[in-house]
Design a protein around this motif. Structure first.
Motif, PDB file in Angstrom:
ATOM      1  N   LEU A  24       0.660  -1.259  -0.018  1.00 58.61           N
ATOM      2  CA  LEU A  24      -0.080   0.315   0.090  1.00 58.61           C
ATOM      3  C   LEU A  24       0.924   1.142  -0.030  1.00 58.61           C
ATOM      4  O   LEU A  24       0.811   2.173  -0.821  1.00 58.61           O
ATOM      5  N   GLY A  25       1.945   1.495   1.017  1.00 59.93           N
ATOM      6  CA  GLY A  25       2.901   2.409   0.885  1.00 59.93           C
ATOM      7  C   GLY A  25       3.472   2.732  -0.415  1.00 59.93           C
ATOM      8  O   GLY A  25       3.392   4.035  -0.926  1.00 59.93           O
ATOM      9  N   THR A 158      -5.407   3.762   9.447  1.00 60.91           N
ATOM     10  CA  THR A 158      -5.988   3.003  10.617  1.00 60.91           C
ATOM     11  C   THR A 158      -6.338   1.810   9.962  1.00 60.91           C
ATOM     12  O   THR A 158      -5.614   1.184   9.218  1.00 60.91           O
ATOM     13  N   SER A 159      -7.432   1.143  10.461  1.00 63.48           N
ATOM     14  CA  SER A 159      -7.701  -0.200   9.893  1.00 63.48           C
ATOM     15  C   SER A 159      -9.128  -0.377  10.199  1.00 63.48           C
ATOM     16  O   SER A 159      -9.926   0.084  11.099  1.00 63.48           O
ATOM     17  N   ALA A 203      -9.022   3.778   6.509  1.00 61.53           N
ATOM     18  CA  ALA A 203      -9.276   2.782   7.111  1.00 61.53           C
ATOM     19  C   ALA A 203      -9.380   1.255   6.110  1.00 61.53           C
ATOM     20  O   ALA A 203     -10.531   0.993   5.909  1.00 61.53           O
ATOM     21  N   PRO A 204      -8.497   0.935   5.564  1.00 61.96           N
ATOM     22  CA  PRO A 204      -8.272  -0.322   4.683  1.00 61.96           C
ATOM     23  C   PRO A 204      -8.888  -1.568   5.452  1.00 61.96           C
ATOM     24  O   PRO A 204      -8.748  -1.893   6.757  1.00 61.96           O
ATOM     25  N   GLY A 205      -9.562  -2.097   4.784  1.00 66.03           N
ATOM     26  CA  GLY A 205     -10.118  -3.658   4.965  1.00 66.03           C
ATOM     27  C   GLY A 205      -8.889  -4.650   4.749  1.00 66.03           C
ATOM     28  O   GLY A 205      -7.715  -4.168   4.561  1.00 66.03           O
ATOM     29  N   ILE A 261     -12.208   7.493   6.334  1.00 64.95           N
ATOM     30  CA  ILE A 261     -13.044   7.049   5.400  1.00 64.95           C
ATOM     31  C   ILE A 261     -12.491   5.469   5.144  1.00 64.95           C
ATOM     32  O   ILE A 261     -11.406   5.160   5.365  1.00 64.95           O
ATOM     33  N   CYS A 262     -13.420   4.649   5.278  1.00 66.38           N
ATOM     34  CA  CYS A 262     -13.408   2.911   5.260  1.00 66.38           C
ATOM     35  C   CYS A 262     -13.451   2.830   3.692  1.00 66.38           C
ATOM     36  O   CYS A 262     -14.080   2.886   3.080  1.00 66.38           O
ATOM     37  N   ALA A 263     -12.067   2.243   3.548  1.00 68.25           N
ATOM     38  CA  ALA A 263     -12.080   1.368   2.165  1.00 68.25           C
ATOM     39  C   ALA A 263     -11.940  -0.265   2.378  1.00 68.25           C
ATOM     40  O   ALA A 263     -10.718  -0.588   2.428  1.00 68.25           O
TER      41      ALA A 263
END
Length: 272
Positions: A24-25, A158-159, A203-205, A261-263
């Motif tokens: 991701l980074g 975050t997560s 906030a990735p899943g 934002i939840c992704a």
């Protein structure tokens, strides 16, 4: 708006992306570079992509950014170490003279000697998870606030585990650390808003990075059942999250601060 500013909306901006060596980074660093930003790629292991057989288009993430026509430096740093954090931001100032965007991506569910449940977590893994995820975020935000003159965008990572509980309660301390990042994000947004600094989080899943793909069978991640359990019926790809980073880095989100934002493909809709 000129044609160039439309094509390169982040031209003239400088971004730091932590944990940029892979996954991701790396996707965040390349997306920001493609939008015109010069990028400081930081990681505790700048060659980490090779550890998970992630194919780069050049010799390093720094070289990939430069191939896109942007300037870049790479800084090896442990973001939980105050001296390393200070060096990262000092090197950024020396190379570019400014900072406009910080993506706090460093961290992870990296327990070493205990299980994923709260009752199984050793003191050493508690310290490791808190340092890697919450302490590192705070140190970088503090340094960024000092370097961002005239405004900027801080994007914390975050997560899903900080938003909803996974079945059976695994990744408990990781989730707690990331929940701390969520609260920290909102507090910093309130504090730094008068300085023109926006602070938000993603906030990735379950995202199918090279590491997740390599460990899928061992860890039970990335299964068809997990994909079918999501409202969008698929697992995430790195570009799904990079699009959210783009939104939060650009002026598209100029009136957005203190948000998470939840992704996650809708995973939080099924929260227990």
């Amino acid at each position: 708006m000129t044609e160039n500013s439309a094509a390169l909306p982040l031209a003239g901006k400088v971004a730091i992306v932590t944990g940029a060596g892979r996954g991701l980074g790396r996707a965040y660093a390349l997306r920001l570079a493609s939008l015109g930003a010069d990028v400081v790629a930081s990681d505790i292991n700048l060659d980490s992509a090779r550890d998970w057989n992630e194919e780069l288009t050049a010799d390093s993430v720094q070289a990939e950014v430069e191939t896109l026509g942007r300037r870049s430096i790479a800084v090896q740093a442990d973001m939980s170490n105050p001296e390393d954090v200070a060096r990262l931001f000092d090197d950024t100032k020396a190379a570019f003279g400014r900072l406009d965007i910080l993506v706090n991506n460093a961290g992870g569910a990296i327990a070493r000697d205990s299980g994923p449940l709260a009752t199984q977590t050793s003191q050493s893994d508690y310290d490791l998870l808190m340092d890697a995820n919450l302490r590192s975020c705070l140190l970088a935000c503090q340094a960024a606030a000092r370097l961002m003159n005239g405004g900027g965008s801080i994007i914390n990572v975050t997560s899903q585990t900080a938003v909803s509980t996974l079945p059976g309660g695994p990744l408990a301390i990781y989730g707690a650390a990331k929940a701390g990042v969520t609260v920290l994000t909102r507090c910093l947004a309130a504090e730094l808003g008068p300085q023109g600094i926006r602070v938000n989080a993603i906030a990735p899943g379950i995202i199918m990075t090279s590491r997740v793909a390599a460990q899928a069978a061992e860890r039970g991640l990335g299964t068809n059942a997990q994909a079918e359990g999501l409202p969008l019926r698929r697992l995430g790809q790195v570009e799904d999250c990079a699009g959210v980073i783009e939104f939060l880095a650009r002026d598209l989100s100029q009136y957005v601060t203190g948000q998470v934002i939840c992704a996650d493909g809708g995973a939080v809709l099924n929260a227990s």
